[in-house]
Design an enzyme around this catalytic site. Structure first.
Site, PDB file in Angstrom:
ATOM      1  N   ARG A 262      -1.014  -2.009  -5.366  1.00  0.00           N
ATOM      2  CA  ARG A 262      -1.835  -2.572  -6.454  1.00  0.00           C
ATOM      3  C   ARG A 262      -1.693  -1.760  -7.723  1.00  0.00           C
ATOM      4  O   ARG A 262      -1.739  -2.264  -8.821  1.00  0.00           O
ATOM      5  CB  ARG A 262      -3.318  -2.536  -6.045  1.00  0.00           C
ATOM      6  CG  ARG A 262      -3.786  -3.775  -5.337  1.00  0.00           C
ATOM      7  CD  ARG A 262      -5.284  -3.950  -5.445  1.00  0.00           C
ATOM      8  NE  ARG A 262      -6.030  -2.905  -4.759  1.00  0.00           N
ATOM      9  CZ  ARG A 262      -7.341  -2.770  -4.864  1.00  0.00           C
ATOM     10  NH1 ARG A 262      -8.034  -3.568  -5.631  1.00  0.00           N
ATOM     11  NH2 ARG A 262      -7.972  -1.827  -4.190  1.00  0.00           N
TER      12      ARG A 262
ATOM     13  N   LYS B 230     -10.599  -4.373  11.591  1.00  0.00           N
ATOM     14  CA  LYS B 230      -9.438  -3.897  12.367  1.00  0.00           C
ATOM     15  C   LYS B 230      -9.306  -4.662  13.685  1.00  0.00           C
ATOM     16  O   LYS B 230      -8.198  -5.000  14.096  1.00  0.00           O
ATOM     17  CB  LYS B 230      -9.536  -2.385  12.618  1.00  0.00           C
ATOM     18  CG  LYS B 230      -9.267  -1.553  11.368  1.00  0.00           C
ATOM     19  CD  LYS B 230      -7.836  -1.725  10.909  1.00  0.00           C
ATOM     20  CE  LYS B 230      -7.544  -1.097   9.566  1.00  0.00           C
ATOM     21  NZ  LYS B 230      -6.209  -1.419   9.042  1.00  0.00           N
TER      22      LYS B 230
ATOM     23  N   GLY C 218      -0.283   4.909  -1.012  1.00  0.00           N
ATOM     24  CA  GLY C 218      -1.399   5.520  -0.292  1.00  0.00           C
ATOM     25  C   GLY C 218      -0.956   6.681   0.578  1.00  0.00           C
ATOM     26  O   GLY C 218       0.190   7.139   0.519  1.00  0.00           O
ATOM     27  N   GLN C 219      -1.894   7.149   1.413  1.00  0.00           N
ATOM     28  CA  GLN C 219      -1.656   8.371   2.195  1.00  0.00           C
ATOM     29  C   GLN C 219      -0.470   8.209   3.148  1.00  0.00           C
ATOM     30  O   GLN C 219       0.395   9.081   3.221  1.00  0.00           O
ATOM     31  CB  GLN C 219      -2.929   8.730   2.985  1.00  0.00           C
ATOM     32  CG  GLN C 219      -2.928  10.156   3.489  1.00  0.00           C
ATOM     33  CD  GLN C 219      -3.836  10.364   4.686  1.00  0.00           C
ATOM     34  OE1 GLN C 219      -4.337   9.414   5.284  1.00  0.00           O
ATOM     35  NE2 GLN C 219      -4.050  11.614   5.046  1.00  0.00           N
TER      36      GLN C 219
ATOM     37  N   GLY D 116       0.832  -1.211   0.000  1.00  0.00           N
ATOM     38  CA  GLY D 116       0.000   0.000   0.000  1.00  0.00           C
ATOM     39  C   GLY D 116       0.859   1.251   0.000  1.00  0.00           C
ATOM     40  O   GLY D 116       0.474   2.296   0.542  1.00  0.00           O
TER      41      GLY D 116
ATOM     42  N   TYR E 160     -15.293  -1.861   8.557  1.00  0.00           N
ATOM     43  CA  TYR E 160     -13.884  -1.478   8.744  1.00  0.00           C
ATOM     44  C   TYR E 160     -13.419  -1.817  10.167  1.00  0.00           C
ATOM     45  O   TYR E 160     -12.372  -2.436  10.365  1.00  0.00           O
ATOM     46  CB  TYR E 160     -13.777   0.021   8.481  1.00  0.00           C
ATOM     47  CG  TYR E 160     -12.411   0.643   8.649  1.00  0.00           C
ATOM     48  CD1 TYR E 160     -11.361   0.316   7.795  1.00  0.00           C
ATOM     49  CD2 TYR E 160     -12.180   1.604   9.633  1.00  0.00           C
ATOM     50  CE1 TYR E 160     -10.124   0.923   7.924  1.00  0.00           C
ATOM     51  CE2 TYR E 160     -10.953   2.217   9.767  1.00  0.00           C
ATOM     52  CZ  TYR E 160      -9.923   1.871   8.911  1.00  0.00           C
ATOM     53  OH  TYR E 160      -8.695   2.480   9.036  1.00  0.00           O
TER      54      TYR E 160
HETATM   55  C1  AKB Z   1     -10.820   6.473   8.334  1.00  0.00           C
HETATM   56  O1  AKB Z   1     -11.422   7.541   8.560  1.00  0.00           O
HETATM   57  O2  AKB Z   1     -11.342   5.459   7.862  1.00  0.00           O
HETATM   58  C2  AKB Z   1      -9.363   6.405   8.729  1.00  0.00           C
HETATM   59  C3  AKB Z   1      -9.206   5.891  10.117  1.00  0.00           C
HETATM   60  C4  AKB Z   1      -9.459   6.765  11.258  1.00  0.00           C
HETATM   61  O3  AKB Z   1      -8.889   4.751  10.289  1.00  0.00           O
HETATM   62  N1  AKB Z   1      -8.755   7.692   8.594  1.00  0.00           N
END
Ligand code: AKB
Length: 312
Positions: free
Chosen positions: A35, A144, A11-12, A8, A140
């Protein structure tokens, strides 16, 4: 000297991190992969096209360069993840599983970022402890928490040197974030300079943890350099440099651009995600175990962001 594979990497986080890693460990010791990357060497930087779900390609790349450290940044963020939970699970969990297996086979240390998204509405909102209830309500967040637990499991079961932090919203002038809930705190700087106005998709009064990218990069490097024996809470440490709501960032920008204005056009999906996250994390475990020490507060970050964006 470490030899590091970063996934990655375009990315940022990856863009800023790889620049710093190359300065510290040397260009030949940092292998960037993503990717969307083209394989080859550009400006002495080694790049490889890699989808972290391709276990064979991932393994071969790590083996070819004899890496001893993997920084696994490839992931789908919270807002995009709510639109496409299947893709999120595939990349965030199956991709991580590959990173763990490869680290086990090739004896690599592994850094994996978790997030404030690993907490949920039943978590204590203020001074959120390092160890506490984690019942996230987003795809998400679920990925995590699974990642944190998998990383702990590979450490206790197989002795893999897994480490991670729970990143807050990250703000950077080099690369835009790719579809998170905290992205408003990046977009606002671009719009302040471009049009002098910003419509926030996050509502007034919504506090979230944030950090400027140089501090985030420093976190990864410092944590990976810490002697393993000092680490108790490996996966993953609460980290944050500031907690603010949209009005705070507006005022910070108005110190420099007095004519800047802001209103609200709240996005219910991202607002619901933000409402389920903590206001402010307790970061004492990171300070005690590996010397976490962020340098940027809100005004210092605003000054730096606007200065860099103006000069582009
Ligand atoms: C998001 O907003 O999804 C990310 C994070 C806080 O994990 N910046």
């Amino acid at each position: 000297m470490k030899r590091i594979l970063v996934t990655g990497a375009t990315g940022q986080i990856g863009t800023d991190l790889c620049d710093e890693l190359r300065k510290i460990y040397g260009e030949e010791n940092v292998i960037s992969s993503a990717r969307n990357a083209k394989s080859g060497i550009t400006d002495n930087c080694i790049f490889h096209k890699l989808d972290c779900r391709d276990s064979k390609g991932f393994y071969e790349l790590a083996k070819k360069y004899k890496v001893d450290t993997i920084i696994h940044l490839a992931a789908v963020l919270s807002a995009v993840g709510e639109q496409n939970p299947n893709l999120l699970w595939d990349i965030n969990v199956n991709g991580l599983y590959n990173a763990l297996e490869i680290s086990r086979e090739l004896n690599c240390s592994l850094f994996v970022p978790s997030s404030i998204g690993a907490f949920g509405p039943s978590t204590q909102k203020d001074n959120t402890p390092q160890i506490t209830i984690q019942r996230p309500t987003t795809a998400y967040g679920i990925s995590k928490v699974s990642g944190e637990l998998l990383c702990d499991y590979y450490h206790s079961k197989y002795g893999v040197d897994t480490r991670g932090v729970r990143f807050p919203g990250l703000i950077s002038y080099k690369t835009l974030p790719g579809g998170g809930t905290t992205d408003y705190a990046v977009h606002i700087y671009y719009e302040a300079l471009k049009s002098g106005h910003y419509s926030s998709f996050i509502a007034e009064g919504t506090y979230m943890d944030m950090m400027y990218m140089p501090d985030a990069v420093d976190c990864i490097i410092k944590l990976m350099e810490t002697d393993s024996s000092r680490l108790i809470d490996r996966n993953a440490f609460n980290v944050s440099a500031m907690s603010f709501e949209p009005e705070d960032i507006r005022k910070s920008i108005q110190r420099i651009i007095p004519e800047f204005t802001m209103d609200y056009n709240v996005d219910p999906i991202r607002q619901a995600i933000a409402d389920s996250w903590p206001n402010k994390l307790d970061v004492s475990a990171a300070r005690e175990q590996w010397g976490f020490d962020p340098k940027f507060d809100l005004d210092k970050m605003t000054d730096d962001m606007l200065r860099h964006l103006k000069n582009r």
